[in-house]
Design an enzyme around this catalytic site. Sequence first.
Site, PDB file in Angstrom:
ATOM      1  N   GLU A   1       0.526   3.883   1.933  1.00 31.69           N
ATOM      2  CA  GLU A   1       0.869   4.310   3.167  1.00 31.69           C
ATOM      3  C   GLU A   1       2.182   3.593   3.738  1.00 31.69           C
ATOM      4  OE1 GLU A   1      -1.918   3.328   1.921  1.00 31.69           O
ATOM      5  OE2 GLU A   1      -3.667   4.052   3.180  1.00 31.69           O
TER       6      GLU A   1
ATOM      7  N   CYS B   1       0.902  -1.304  -0.039  1.00 25.73           N
ATOM      8  CA  CYS B   1       0.066   0.118   0.080  1.00 25.73           C
ATOM      9  C   CYS B   1       0.912   1.371  -0.030  1.00 25.73           C
ATOM     10  CB  CYS B   1      -1.025   0.183   1.250  1.00 25.73           C
ATOM     11  SG  CYS B   1      -2.263  -1.400   1.494  1.00 25.73           S
TER      12      CYS B   1
HETATM   13  N1  THU Z   1      -4.313   0.177  -1.089  1.00 21.69           N
HETATM   14  C1  THU Z   1      -3.458   1.189  -0.716  1.00 21.69           C
HETATM   15  O1  THU Z   1      -2.293   1.648  -1.468  1.00 21.69           O
HETATM   16  N2  THU Z   1      -3.829   1.925   0.536  1.00 21.69           N
HETATM   17  C2  THU Z   1      -4.781   1.372   1.205  1.00 21.69           C
HETATM   18  O2  THU Z   1      -4.741   1.844   2.344  1.00 21.69           O
HETATM   19  C3  THU Z   1      -5.971   0.537   0.768  1.00 21.69           C
HETATM   20  C4  THU Z   1      -5.640  -0.170  -0.569  1.00 21.69           C
HETATM   21  C5  THU Z   1      -3.906  -0.261  -2.647  1.00 21.69           C
HETATM   22  C6  THU Z   1      -3.640  -1.607  -2.373  1.00 21.69           C
HETATM   23  C7  THU Z   1      -4.053  -2.009  -4.173  1.00 21.69           C
HETATM   24  O3  THU Z   1      -2.970  -1.742  -4.908  1.00 21.69           O
HETATM   25  C8  THU Z   1      -5.052  -1.099  -4.384  1.00 21.69           C
HETATM   26  O4  THU Z   1      -5.311  -0.302  -3.322  1.00 21.69           O
HETATM   27  C9  THU Z   1      -6.325  -1.663  -4.315  1.00 21.69           C
HETATM   28  O5  THU Z   1      -6.454  -2.324  -3.045  1.00 21.69           O
END
Ligand code: THU
Length: 138
Positions: A55, A53
């Site tokens: 974050e 993710c």
């Molecule tokens: N994702 C994030 O980058 N941060 C989050 O807190 C939630 C989900 C991303 C992971 C994946 O690449 C995409 O969003 C769909 O889930």
Amino acid sequence: MENKELIRLALEARERAYVPYSHYQVGAALLAKNGMVYQGCNIENAAYTPTNCAERTAFFKAVSEGEREFEAIAIVGGYAGAPTGYAYPCGVCRQVMMEFCDPKSFRVITAVSEEAYLEKTLEEMLPHGFGPSDLNGG
Ligand code: THU
């Protein structure tokens, strides 16, 4: 640093999201107490589970550079184009925040633009969180 500037940096990071599978682009900008900002984007993988993710990318970049004290994180997410809804951090990312941040003062800013954003403390995002102080020596 103003929330507006932190959000601008999250929007900039989002442009670098590597998302060939979900096409959902997330950007984050993590503000350290010393004023440094670490940007992160989500990085997907053909095997799916190694996906990171935005974050956590920002946190791991910062911690690997020796940073340990943080003030706030701005997060933006959505499909191609300007964000239309608020992208809240997933549970795993909240837990990573819990490791390094004071739940009562660390600010989580979810934004759709530099002007439109919501702000909550980590404690509000992760009530009764489990952290380093729950372990001996924490
Ligand atoms: N994702 C994030 O980058 N941060 C989050 O807190 C939630 C989900 C991303 C992971 C994946 O690449 C995409 O969003 C769909 O889930």
